[in-house]
Write an enzyme that holds these catalytic residues in place. Structure first.
Site, PDB file in Angstrom:
ATOM      1  N   TYR A  28     -11.911 -16.917   5.931  1.00 20.30           N
ATOM      2  CA  TYR A  28     -11.442 -15.671   5.323  1.00 20.30           C
ATOM      3  C   TYR A  28     -11.903 -14.473   6.141  1.00 20.30           C
ATOM      4  CZ  TYR A  28     -11.395 -11.643   2.207  1.00 20.30           C
ATOM      5  OH  TYR A  28     -11.213 -10.397   1.688  1.00 20.30           O
ATOM      6  N   TYR A 133      -6.063   0.615  -2.244  1.00 20.44           N
ATOM      7  CA  TYR A 133      -4.769  -0.056  -2.142  1.00 20.44           C
ATOM      8  C   TYR A 133      -3.912   0.539  -3.249  1.00 20.44           C
ATOM      9  CZ  TYR A 133      -6.440  -3.540   1.194  1.00 20.44           C
ATOM     10  OH  TYR A 133      -6.924  -4.162   2.315  1.00 20.44           O
ATOM     11  N   HIS A 278      -5.625  -3.480  11.072  1.00 22.15           N
ATOM     12  CA  HIS A 278      -6.256  -4.352  10.079  1.00 22.15           C
ATOM     13  C   HIS A 278      -6.937  -5.540  10.760  1.00 22.15           C
ATOM     14  CE1 HIS A 278      -5.866  -3.940   5.604  1.00 22.15           C
ATOM     15  NE2 HIS A 278      -6.541  -5.065   5.639  1.00 22.15           N
ATOM     16  N   ARG A 281      -5.018  -8.788  10.917  1.00 26.75           N
ATOM     17  CA  ARG A 281      -4.843  -9.586   9.709  1.00 26.75           C
ATOM     18  C   ARG A 281      -3.491  -9.377   9.026  1.00 26.75           C
ATOM     19  NH1 ARG A 281      -9.745 -11.583   7.799  1.00 26.75           N
ATOM     20  NH2 ARG A 281      -9.366 -11.270   5.587  1.00 26.75           N
TER      21      ARG A 281
END
Length: 390
Positions: A28, A133, A278, A281
């Site tokens: 992850y 977000y 990012h 990602r």
């Protein structure tokens, strides 16, 4: 213990952290999307930025302090928001907040952190940035902003490079789901990492506490998604205007890579532009932020922040030389925690300071900003080519 003797570089912290973090969690943290071309492009692009060493300049003092949006910082770098930080290392958000306060650098908490803004703010001494977000519902949006402001966060970050979920195939293969389901395979990996396991058992399985306050129990999401995907929307320019009107503090937009967007962001009242892909990602055909940086610097007078692929003090100098005002790191802080727990972030700060100072000595400068217009990209011409940043 002299950590510098055993872990002199971020790569040393990374190697030890990999042994102490369960594999599904490591995937992850360390993975990207697609074939991970963007992840590797970030590193390759930074390595192409070169300088001419300076000789016979004598001993020079080093000053790493800087000012960003009216606030003074002793160092030109900080901690990027990382989702589910507390899954990567137990209580990561609060540990990093305390480390940031000790170093005098900003700490950014993610909307999808395992701690709420109220949990983290007491450890930040007013130096926290809240990354949002974008929620679809205006009521949720308004309440999140109020909670962040009331907790003492000074800066709002709108992340705009996640219009849709990325696939992150390596993460899927690891068996990680959100929330994590402890299959026999994952339990076997946890058993091999006793420090992580004991810390997690003490605190309980990490969850997105801020999102949980609004989402309740949600099911039916893919392994790379979380409840926040049901709450949030893909923002547009009107959304940026709404946030600017609703937030009376400093406002950054993160995930910008097209210089053509800079004038409109200026008009929208954004206080700084954050160049980021990012860390590879989200989109596997993205340019590296360092490649875009010189043109972005020409396109705007706003402060510029950069992340993605930064692995040391020399990389920070590269970014500042090409026009960045501030540099953020994400993975590196979690490598540090995984390797050395609470000692890790402080050691990382020292690594970055020492690396910047050593390289500035080679370049004959006392402040990183003295490197502006003194760097070039290797491989574009046969001779070193200075890059003008405005």
């Amino acid at each position: 213990m002299d950590h510098h003797a055993k872990y002199p570089a971020i790569q040393d912290l990374k190697a030890r952290a990999r042994r102490r973090i369960p594999k599904f969690v490591w995937e992850y943290l360390d993975s990207a999307t697609g074939k991970e071309a963007t992840l590797h492009r970030n590193r390759a692009a930074l390595d192409r930025v070169l300088f001419s060493p300076s000789i016979l300049h004598g001993e020079l003092p080093v000053d790493l302090s800087t000012t960003l949006c009216g606030r003074d910082y002793p160092l030109p770098f900080g901690i990027s928001p990382v989702g589910m930080s507390g899954l990567i290392w137990p209580d990561a958000e609060r540990k990093l907040a305390r480390a940031a306060t000790k170093a005098g650098v900003p700490y950014s908490i993610s909307t999808v952190a395992t701690r709420t803004p109220e949990d983290v703010a007491p450890h930040l001494n007013g130096n926290g940035w809240f990354q949002m977000y974008p929620p679809r519902d205006e009521g949720i949006r308004t309440d999140m902003l109020k909670r962040a402001k009331d907790a003492g966060f000074s800066t709002l970050i709108l992340t705009v490079d996640v219009p849709v979920p990325s696939r992150r195939e390596r993460q899927v293969r690891s068996g990680l789901t959100t929330p994590p389901k402890l299959t026999p395979r994952l339990l076997a990996q946890i058993a091999m990492c006793p420090t992580w396991a004991m810390g997690t058992a003490t605190l309980g399985m990490p969850r997105m506490r801020l999102i949980d306050d609004y989402a309740g129990k949600v099911t039916g999401l893919s392994s790379t998604q979380h409840a926040g995907y049901l709450l949030r929307t893909s923002p547009d320019w009107d959304y940026v205007t709404w946030l600017r009107d609703a937030w009376d503090g400093t406002f950054f937009v993160k995930g910008v890579l097209n210089p053509d967007d800079a004038p409109r962001l200026e008009q929208a009242g954004v206080d700084a532009i954050w160049l980021s892909n990012h860390a590879g990602r989200q989109f596997d055909a993205s340019p590296a932020p360092i490649e875009v940086l010189p043109e972005m610097r020409k396109a705007t007078t706003l402060p510029l922040i950069l992340d993605s692929g930064v692995e040391g003090g020399l990389d920070i100098l590269r970014a500042i030389a090409l026009g960045a005002d501030f540099v953020m790191l994400g993975r590196a802080w979690h490598y540090a925690l995984g390797a050395l727990d609470t000692d890790g972030p402080t050691h990382l700060v020292e690594i970055l300071q020492k690396d910047m100072a050593a390289n500035m000595g080679q370049l004959g400068v006392t402040k990183p900003t003295e490197l502006r217009d003194k760097a070039w990209f290797d491989g574009t011409t046969s001779e070193p080519r200075a890059i003008s940043t405005g």
